[in-house]
Design a protein around this motif. Sequence first.
Motif: not given
Length: 405
Positions: A387-405
């Motif tokens: 069930k958690q497979e679909r969220f495996r990289n969510q934290a890194n993606v959110r951090l990357h978006k916050l840094v590059n905004q």
Amino acid sequence: MNSALLRGFLNKTWRTSILVPLKTYVPQPPVLLNLNCSRNTSFFNKLPAEDIWRGVTAVSNAGKKRGRGKGTGKKTAKDLNRGQTIGLGKKNFVWPGLNSPIIRGNDLIQQQPLAENLEREKNIIKLRDSMGGFRMMKLNPIDRGWSGSKMPGRSIGPPDAVGDEEFESFDTRVLENKIVFIMKGNMGRKRRYSVLSVTGNGNGLAGFSVAKAPEVRTALRKSKNRAGQKLINIDLCENRTIYHDFYTGFGKTKIFCFKKPEGYGLVCHRAIQTICKVVGIKDLYAKIEGSTNLQHIVKAFFIGLMRQKSYQTIANATNLHVVEFQKATNGVAQIQAVPLTTEATNKPPNRIIDFMQYTLGNKIVLKKKKIAPFYVNTKGHTLYQIKQERFRNQANVRLHKLVNQ
């Protein structure tokens, strides 16, 4: 009644003739009254309760000199009768003979209710809590120390001024406060207090010292002043951390210290954390192996701080450039120091020299393998991972978006 008068009265009564019928007369022996003298006082009501308990729990003078009876004579229980009056309770009544006289003037006092005292329970609790004499002042959580009621970790102020020199910006912290004994030929075991403290101005100037004295206050003052007389100048990188990773040790204590970026904080033993605060180090990770003796930890950490080398010193010693790669700069190389002579740089070295390996003295931190929890191979944990497979990289993606905004 006097015994002689009583004896005469009995004899006179026995000799008196009484005319009675012969069949009904039965002579009776004389009746003797025993009068026992009794006293209303005894050992238990001559002395107050405090003196009686002191006689049970006290220790002789010779025992006190040898360190016996440290916890005796202390009142641990509260007097639950304090604040209460006989005849008065939750429901106030006039009780003739208890809380009022039976007869007042020519009138006979009758039992009657009184007005209810709503503040009675609150006043009794306040009165009981105020018992016990001296109470310690409540401290701020920042100044409370490591364990609240103990001295280690607590601030005792700057060292005393020496002449015109004053330690205005210094702060002294207690690291260890314990009782030690020494044998004397005439006194036997003599108790003293040993205090280890560290002082610093928060800007790279610090010192530590151990002092002993028969009294706690004297030991604290001596340790604080001695630490102010043994100050050491420590170089800080960017005024917040150490220059490089290093390994240090004293006795059976081994410490691995690692330089960390700004905002990391102090992740280390509480004694090292206290030392870093008075020295001025804000970002550090330290791992202790072996003994956790406080005096060994302090000595080892100060030895490591004094043995630090600047980047230029390392470059001159190895004839190599010191280059730093940081994740914050996306791995872009940044030259920290260039050697004065470039003889070694013209020839490629025979081996790759790792900066961490050089500064740690070829020591490696012991990393224990983590034991997998018991539920790893269960069916429920397998379903959870699916069930958690679909969220495996969510934290890194959110951090990357916050840094590059």
